[in-house]
Design an enzyme around this catalytic site. Sequence first.
Site, PDB file in Angstrom:
ATOM      1  N   ASP A 223       0.754  -1.221  -0.107  1.00 22.45           N
ATOM      2  CA  ASP A 223      -0.053   0.249   0.107  1.00 22.45           C
ATOM      3  C   ASP A 223       0.855   1.451  -0.008  1.00 22.45           C
ATOM      4  OD1 ASP A 223      -3.123   0.555   0.926  1.00 22.45           O
ATOM      5  OD2 ASP A 223      -1.951   2.172   1.257  1.00 22.45           O
TER       6      ASP A 223
ATOM      7  N   THR B 162     -12.003   2.605  -5.773  1.00 21.46           N
ATOM      8  CA  THR B 162     -12.338   3.309  -7.105  1.00 21.46           C
ATOM      9  C   THR B 162     -13.399   4.232  -6.734  1.00 21.46           C
ATOM     10  OG1 THR B 162     -13.914   1.385  -7.351  1.00 21.46           O
ATOM     11  CG2 THR B 162     -11.943   1.245  -8.638  1.00 21.46           C
TER      12      THR B 162
ATOM     13  N   LEU C 250     -18.475  -8.815   0.098  1.00 24.45           N
ATOM     14  CA  LEU C 250     -18.276  -8.622   1.649  1.00 24.45           C
ATOM     15  C   LEU C 250     -19.270  -7.819   2.139  1.00 24.45           C
ATOM     16  CD1 LEU C 250     -14.184  -8.687   1.595  1.00 24.45           C
ATOM     17  CD2 LEU C 250     -15.925 -10.624   1.759  1.00 24.45           C
TER      18      LEU C 250
ATOM     19  N   PHE D 211     -33.422  -8.391   2.818  1.00 23.16           N
ATOM     20  CA  PHE D 211     -33.393  -7.020   2.242  1.00 23.16           C
ATOM     21  C   PHE D 211     -34.592  -6.235   2.203  1.00 23.16           C
ATOM     22  CE2 PHE D 211     -29.023  -8.087   1.604  1.00 23.16           C
ATOM     23  CZ  PHE D 211     -28.319  -6.965   1.597  1.00 23.16           C
TER      24      PHE D 211
ATOM     25  N   GLY E 109     -26.915   2.899   3.157  1.00 24.63           N
ATOM     26  CA  GLY E 109     -25.631   3.813   2.928  1.00 24.63           C
ATOM     27  C   GLY E 109     -24.478   2.874   2.497  1.00 24.63           C
TER      28      GLY E 109
ATOM     29  N   CYS F 274     -20.612   0.778  -0.788  1.00 21.36           N
ATOM     30  CA  CYS F 274     -20.883   0.046  -1.972  1.00 21.36           C
ATOM     31  C   CYS F 274     -22.233   0.344  -2.637  1.00 21.36           C
ATOM     32  CB  CYS F 274     -21.113  -1.548  -1.744  1.00 21.36           C
ATOM     33  SG  CYS F 274     -19.352  -2.026  -1.350  1.00 21.36           S
TER      34      CYS F 274
ATOM     35  N   ARG G  25     -19.516   6.280   5.679  1.00 18.40           N
ATOM     36  CA  ARG G  25     -19.713   6.845   4.335  1.00 18.40           C
ATOM     37  C   ARG G  25     -21.169   6.585   3.773  1.00 18.40           C
ATOM     38  NH1 ARG G  25     -15.034   3.303   1.202  1.00 18.40           N
ATOM     39  NH2 ARG G  25     -15.238   1.999   3.157  1.00 18.40           N
TER      40      ARG G  25
END
Length: 422
Positions: free
Chosen positions: A30, A84, A157, A253, A261, A264, A331
């Site tokens: 990294d 990304t 994941l 779901f 949120g 992903c 996020r």
Amino acid sequence: MKISIIGCGYVGTVTGVCFASFGHDIVFYDIDEKKLDLLARGESPIYEPSLEDLIQKNRQRLVTTSDLTAAVRDTDITFICVGTPSRDDGSIDLTYILSAGATIGKALRETPDFHPVIVKSTVFPGSTEGPIRSALEEASGKQAFVDFGLGSNPEFLREGNAVHDFCVPDRIVLGAGDARTMRALGDLYASFACPKIETSIRTAEMIKYTSNAFLATKISFANEIGNLAKKLGIDAEEVFAGVGLDNRIGPAFFRTGIGFGGSCFPKDVRALIAGAGDHHETLQILHAALRVNEDQPLKLVQLLQAHIPDLKGRRIGILGLAFKPDTDDIRESRAIPVIRALLDAGAVVVAYDPLAMESFSKIFPEIEYAPSAQAVLTADAVLITTEWEEFERLNYSGTTVIDGRRIAAASKTADIYEGVCW
């Protein structure tokens, strides 16, 4: 097998550590030296339940390096796990992955054997065989699918359950453009008993996007029905308990609340919409799913104002800041638009979260952060935005609660209680 992991964020760290637990030797790379230092000390650079224990158990199989060329040259297969992020128009930004590809390509010059490069980062279909392949070929002077391998192995994941999801997956998707790369991936996952889909690279990329887009849409659909059900005096949970028993539909779901949120679902839906636009296709259902999700958390504030019309100067508590329990990730947290709306209305906000307060304070330094969940209950009203288990152990008596996550203890003990869709 000896595996190099490029990128020690969420996907890379979980992937590398879990592969090590299956007996493989891992080399982590990294650009962030702090992440490498933590891994070298046996600590996790991310929060994920049980991950640090797994790092400790497999320390002898985990190596870190700041030399990407050496990481690739000295291993059998390379996984690209860099971020990304989204651009302003929703499309994905390939800057990090193309930079990694260029450096990996240079390393391939020094790699005499056939070396598969596998993209685990989420990218729009065509990205691996398009710009990523070009970056690798230009830097290496070699030809993909002939001199080195190229493939896609998307991750599925869930934050808070990632170790289990990796080790006991419901399916593994293997995309490759040549037989040798597919064999390498097949060997790597040979011990996994779940269904394995061997397909083209573009199809593998599309499976990832389609999975997340469908689940996001299912959540928004549930919330639309839930909003109507509440006005009709119907509990949406009972509705979806019945609907979910249809084996053509399934129950997963269908939990109503204030929406999705995380890193992903919002990003991937926007990227799929943007990418479709480049091909002159309009994904109308996904546009609607995003609109519902953007509106849904604000229903908490609307319900609150039915009880406290003027929020100016009123002290409003927020329970939960992470986008979901068992993570510190904020996020696209549904607490963000709720708090913005409260501040715009002049409210004084006091918030609590077991893990996410430090990172949340960088976005909202002006609000108060409580030392405990119990301390939030002294506010004029409390909004629940994340379903942390500890919130089920609170006594909400004397409190007005507007619940976005269906906390049973609040519904039973609060003086005034309303759920978003129930």
